[in-house]
Motif scaffolding. Structure first.
Motif, PDB file in Angstrom:
ATOM      1  N   GLN A 141       0.828  -1.214   0.000  1.00 44.14           N
ATOM      2  CA  GLN A 141       0.000   0.000   0.000  1.00 44.14           C
ATOM      3  C   GLN A 141       0.858   1.258   0.000  1.00 44.14           C
ATOM      4  O   GLN A 141       0.553   2.227  -0.697  1.00 44.14           O
ATOM      5  N   GLY A 142       1.927   1.239   0.789  1.00 46.05           N
ATOM      6  CA  GLY A 142       2.804   2.406   0.833  1.00 46.05           C
ATOM      7  C   GLY A 142       3.481   2.675  -0.492  1.00 46.05           C
ATOM      8  O   GLY A 142       3.520   3.822  -0.973  1.00 46.05           O
ATOM      9  N   LEU A 143       4.002   1.619  -1.111  1.00 45.82           N
ATOM     10  CA  LEU A 143       4.639   1.787  -2.416  1.00 45.82           C
ATOM     11  C   LEU A 143       3.643   2.217  -3.487  1.00 45.82           C
ATOM     12  O   LEU A 143       3.945   3.072  -4.335  1.00 45.82           O
ATOM     13  N   ALA A 144       2.447   1.630  -3.455  1.00 44.92           N
ATOM     14  CA  ALA A 144       1.428   1.977  -4.445  1.00 44.92           C
ATOM     15  C   ALA A 144       1.071   3.452  -4.360  1.00 44.92           C
ATOM     16  O   ALA A 144       0.888   4.127  -5.390  1.00 44.92           O
ATOM     17  N   GLU A 145       0.988   3.989  -3.154  1.00 42.97           N
ATOM     18  CA  GLU A 145       0.651   5.398  -2.993  1.00 42.97           C
ATOM     19  C   GLU A 145       1.753   6.287  -3.558  1.00 42.97           C
ATOM     20  O   GLU A 145       1.492   7.263  -4.269  1.00 42.97           O
ATOM     21  N   ILE A 146       3.014   5.923  -3.264  1.00 47.27           N
ATOM     22  CA  ILE A 146       4.140   6.717  -3.771  1.00 47.27           C
ATOM     23  C   ILE A 146       4.191   6.686  -5.295  1.00 47.27           C
ATOM     24  O   ILE A 146       4.369   7.714  -5.958  1.00 47.27           O
ATOM     25  N   LEU A 147       4.021   5.494  -5.879  1.00 54.10           N
ATOM     26  CA  LEU A 147       4.098   5.351  -7.332  1.00 54.10           C
ATOM     27  C   LEU A 147       2.931   6.033  -8.031  1.00 54.10           C
ATOM     28  O   LEU A 147       3.088   6.605  -9.120  1.00 54.10           O
ATOM     29  N   SER A 148       1.763   5.995  -7.412  1.00 54.23           N
ATOM     30  CA  SER A 148       0.603   6.687  -7.982  1.00 54.23           C
ATOM     31  C   SER A 148       0.841   8.192  -7.995  1.00 54.23           C
ATOM     32  O   SER A 148       0.488   8.881  -8.964  1.00 54.23           O
ATOM     33  N   GLN A 149       1.438   8.714  -6.932  1.00 49.28           N
ATOM     34  CA  GLN A 149       1.740  10.147  -6.877  1.00 49.28           C
ATOM     35  C   GLN A 149       2.767  10.532  -7.941  1.00 49.28           C
ATOM     36  O   GLN A 149       2.784  11.668  -8.410  1.00 49.28           O
ATOM     37  N   ALA A 150       3.613   9.571  -8.336  1.00 45.90           N
ATOM     38  CA  ALA A 150       4.606   9.824  -9.390  1.00 45.90           C
ATOM     39  C   ALA A 150       3.999   9.764 -10.788  1.00 45.90           C
ATOM     40  O   ALA A 150       4.688  10.042 -11.771  1.00 45.90           O
ATOM     41  N   GLY A 151       2.718   9.380 -10.885  1.00 41.50           N
ATOM     42  CA  GLY A 151       2.039   9.374 -12.178  1.00 41.50           C
ATOM     43  C   GLY A 151       1.727   8.016 -12.747  1.00 41.50           C
ATOM     44  O   GLY A 151       1.047   7.905 -13.771  1.00 41.50           O
ATOM     45  N   LEU A 152       2.218   6.944 -12.123  1.00 39.18           N
ATOM     46  CA  LEU A 152       1.957   5.600 -12.637  1.00 39.18           C
ATOM     47  C   LEU A 152       0.532   5.154 -12.322  1.00 39.18           C
ATOM     48  O   LEU A 152      -0.047   5.535 -11.304  1.00 39.18           O
ATOM     49  N   GLY A 153      -0.014   4.335 -13.215  1.00 40.36           N
ATOM     50  CA  GLY A 153      -1.261   3.645 -12.922  1.00 40.36           C
ATOM     51  C   GLY A 153      -0.919   2.340 -12.223  1.00 40.36           C
ATOM     52  O   GLY A 153      -0.301   1.455 -12.818  1.00 40.36           O
ATOM     53  N   ILE A 154      -1.289   2.197 -10.939  1.00 44.07           N
ATOM     54  CA  ILE A 154      -0.876   1.059 -10.115  1.00 44.07           C
ATOM     55  C   ILE A 154      -2.100   0.403  -9.482  1.00 44.07           C
ATOM     56  O   ILE A 154      -3.042   1.089  -9.066  1.00 44.07           O
ATOM     57  N   ARG A 155      -2.068  -0.915  -9.398  1.00 44.71           N
ATOM     58  CA  ARG A 155      -3.082  -1.614  -8.600  1.00 44.71           C
ATOM     59  C   ARG A 155      -2.407  -2.689  -7.750  1.00 44.71           C
ATOM     60  O   ARG A 155      -1.318  -3.172  -8.086  1.00 44.71           O
ATOM     61  N   ILE A 156      -3.068  -3.020  -6.653  1.00 42.88           N
ATOM     62  CA  ILE A 156      -2.595  -4.068  -5.759  1.00 42.88           C
ATOM     63  C   ILE A 156      -3.510  -5.267  -5.907  1.00 42.88           C
ATOM     64  O   ILE A 156      -4.735  -5.119  -5.987  1.00 42.88           O
ATOM     65  N   GLU A 157      -2.917  -6.458  -5.945  1.00 42.21           N
ATOM     66  CA  GLU A 157      -3.724  -7.673  -5.981  1.00 42.21           C
ATOM     67  C   GLU A 157      -2.980  -8.783  -5.236  1.00 42.21           C
ATOM     68  O   GLU A 157      -1.745  -8.724  -5.096  1.00 42.21           O
TER      69      GLU A 157
END
Length: 368
Positions: A63-79
Motif C-alpha cells: 500500500q505504501g509503495l502503491a501510494e508513492i508510485l501513484s503520486q509519481a504518475g503511474l497507474g498502479i493496482r494491488i492484488e
C-alpha cells in the motif's frame, strides 16, 4: 495472530503497473536503484503494462509503495500474489504522422517529457522515415501517449508485431550480397527478379527479422512496416469522361483552384494517404474518371533548392534547425542546394517554414 496472517503466502500482495500514465521514464532508473532491480526490468514493466513490478509484499508495504508510485504518475493496482499472472500484452511498434508539420516543435517537446530524452533526439526520430518513436510496448503505453498528444494534429499509428506485414526494399548492385539475399527470399517462397524487385511481396515479422539480421550489414536494404507507409497521389491526366466537379471534394481544395490544377498536371492531389486507405482512395478517383498514380512518400528522396528569401537570417535558422546546415553562416549565397533529403516529413516541414518566409524554392526529386 495478525502478524502471522500478514506474513502468510495468502496475505502477500503484488504491485501491477497498469499504465505508465504521466510518469517520467526517468522514474525507471530511480525505482531500479531504490528497489535493487535491473533498470531494464523496471522499464519493461512500465512500457509493457499491465505487468508485475513487485511481488510477494506484505500489505502495508504494498500500500505504501502503491501510494508513492501513484503520486509519481503511474497507474498502479494491488492484488493478491495468488491471483493469476496478468496476460502478456501484444507488443506494439508506434509511429507518428504529423498532419500539420508546423507542430513539429511542440510535438517534440511533449514527447521529450514522455520518453525522457532531448527534444532534438525526438526530432531526429520523427524526421527519420517512417517516424517510429517507440517499439515493443503495450496498448496501455500507446493510450498514455495518445493522451499526451491530445489536441495536436498528429496521428498515432500502432502496429502489433505478431500481425505486422513488412515491405522489403532492395537497392544493391549485382554481386554476391544480392545473390545471397535473393537466395534466402527464394527459399521463403518470395519471388524477386535479378535486380531485387519484389513486386509487392510482403514479409511477416519473423521473416523480416531473419533477413535483416543476415543481410542488413551489406547495406542497400530497407524493411518497412506497411502500417507506417504513406502515399502521395499524383493526378496525371483527365479526359472528356472525367467528373471535374468532383475534384474539389476528392482533393480537398476550393473549386476555384480547379483550372490551376488542370493546367499544372501532373500534380499531387492527396498527401500522406495511409496504406490501409490506398485502395479505397484509388477507387474513388477512378470512379470519377481521373487517373492518379500512387507514389511511396515514406521513402521519398529529394533535394531542396532555395532560390531566394526576403528573410535570409530566418531561412538560415530554419535550415539549421532541420539539420541541413551545421551553422547559420553556411547559407552565404543563393541559390542554395541541399544534400539528399529522405522521407516525407522533412520536406513538408521545410515547405511549411519556407512558405511562411515567402521564400522561392523547389524540390528536385532524386533516386534513392
Amino acid at each position: 495472530m495478525q502478524e502471522a496472517t500478514l506474513r502468510s503466502p495468502a496475505a502477500e500482495q503484488r504491485l501491477i503497473v497498469e499504465s505508465i500514465g504521466s510518469a517520467s521514464p526517468g522514474l525507471a532508473g530511480v525505482l531500479a536503484s531504490q528497489l535493487g532491480m535491473p533498470a531494464s526490468q523496471v522499464a519493461s514493466a512500465l512500457y509493457k503494462a499491465p505487468a508485475i513490478l513487485l511481488d510477494k509484499l506484505p500489505m502495508p508495504h504494498a500500500q505504501g509503495l502503491a501510494e508513492i508510485l501513484s503520486q509519481a504518475g503511474l497507474g498502479i493496482r494491488i492484488e493478491p500474489s495468488q491471483s493469476p499472472v496478468p496476460t502478456a500484452a501484444d507488443s506494439l511498434d508506434i509511429a507518428l504522422y504529423l498532419r500539420e508539420p508546423a507542430c513539429l516543435a511542440t510535438c517534440c517537446e511533449r514527447l521529450s517529457r514522455f520518453l525522457g530524452c532531448p527534444a532534438a533526439a525526438i526530432q531526429n526520430m520523427l524526421l527519420a522515415p517512417p517516424s517510429v518513436i517507440l517499439g515493443d510496448v503495450s496498448q496501455a503505453t500507446a493510450d498514455a501517449l495518445q493522451q499526451l498528444l491530445d489536441g495536436l494534429p498528429v496521428e498515432l499509428i500502432c502496429s502489433a508485431r505478431k500481425q505486422a506485414r513488412y515491405a522489403l526494399f532492395i537497392s544493391r548492385q549485382r554481386g554476391t550480397a544480392l545473390s545471397s539475399l535473393l537466395g534466402d527470399l527464394q527459399r521463403m517462397g518470395i519471388n524477386a527478379d535479378a535486380t531485387g524487385t519484389l513486386d509487392g511481396a510482403e514479409l511477416d515479422y519473423q521473416q523480416g527479422q531473419y533477413l535483416w539480421r543476415r543481410h542488413q550489414s551489406a547495406g542497400g536494404l530497407r524493411l518497412v512496416d506497411k502500417a507506417f507507409m504513406r502515399f502521395d497521389l499524383n493526378l496525371e491526366q483527365i479526359s472528356s469522361d472525367s467528373c471535374l466537379e468532383q475534384l474539389p471534394a476528392l482533393a480537398g481544395f476550393p473549386a476555384d483552384l480547379v483550372p490551376c490544377v488542370i493546367e499544372n498536371l501532373p500534380i499531387v492531389v492527396e498527401e500522406g494517404v495511409p496504406a490501409h486507405s490506398l485502395q479505397h482512395r484509388l477507387a474513388a478517383w477512378s470512379a470519377a474518371g481521373m487517373t492518379v498514380r500512387p507514389q511511396l512518400a515514406s521513402l521519398r528522396c529529394c533535394r531542396l533548392i532555395v532560390e531566394s528569401c526576403p528573410q535570409p537570417e530566418r531561412c538560415r535558422e530554419l535550415l539549421q534547425t532541420g539539420g541541413l546546415i551545421e551553422h547559420a553562416g553556411q547559407l552565404a549565397t543563393l541559390p542554395w542546394i541541399s544534400d539528399m533529403l529522405f522521407g516525407e516529413l522533412l520536406p513538408r516541414w521545410l515547405q511549411s517554414g519556407l512558405d511562411a518566409l515567402e521564400a522561392e524554392y523547389r524540390f528536385e526529386e532524386t533516386s534513392p
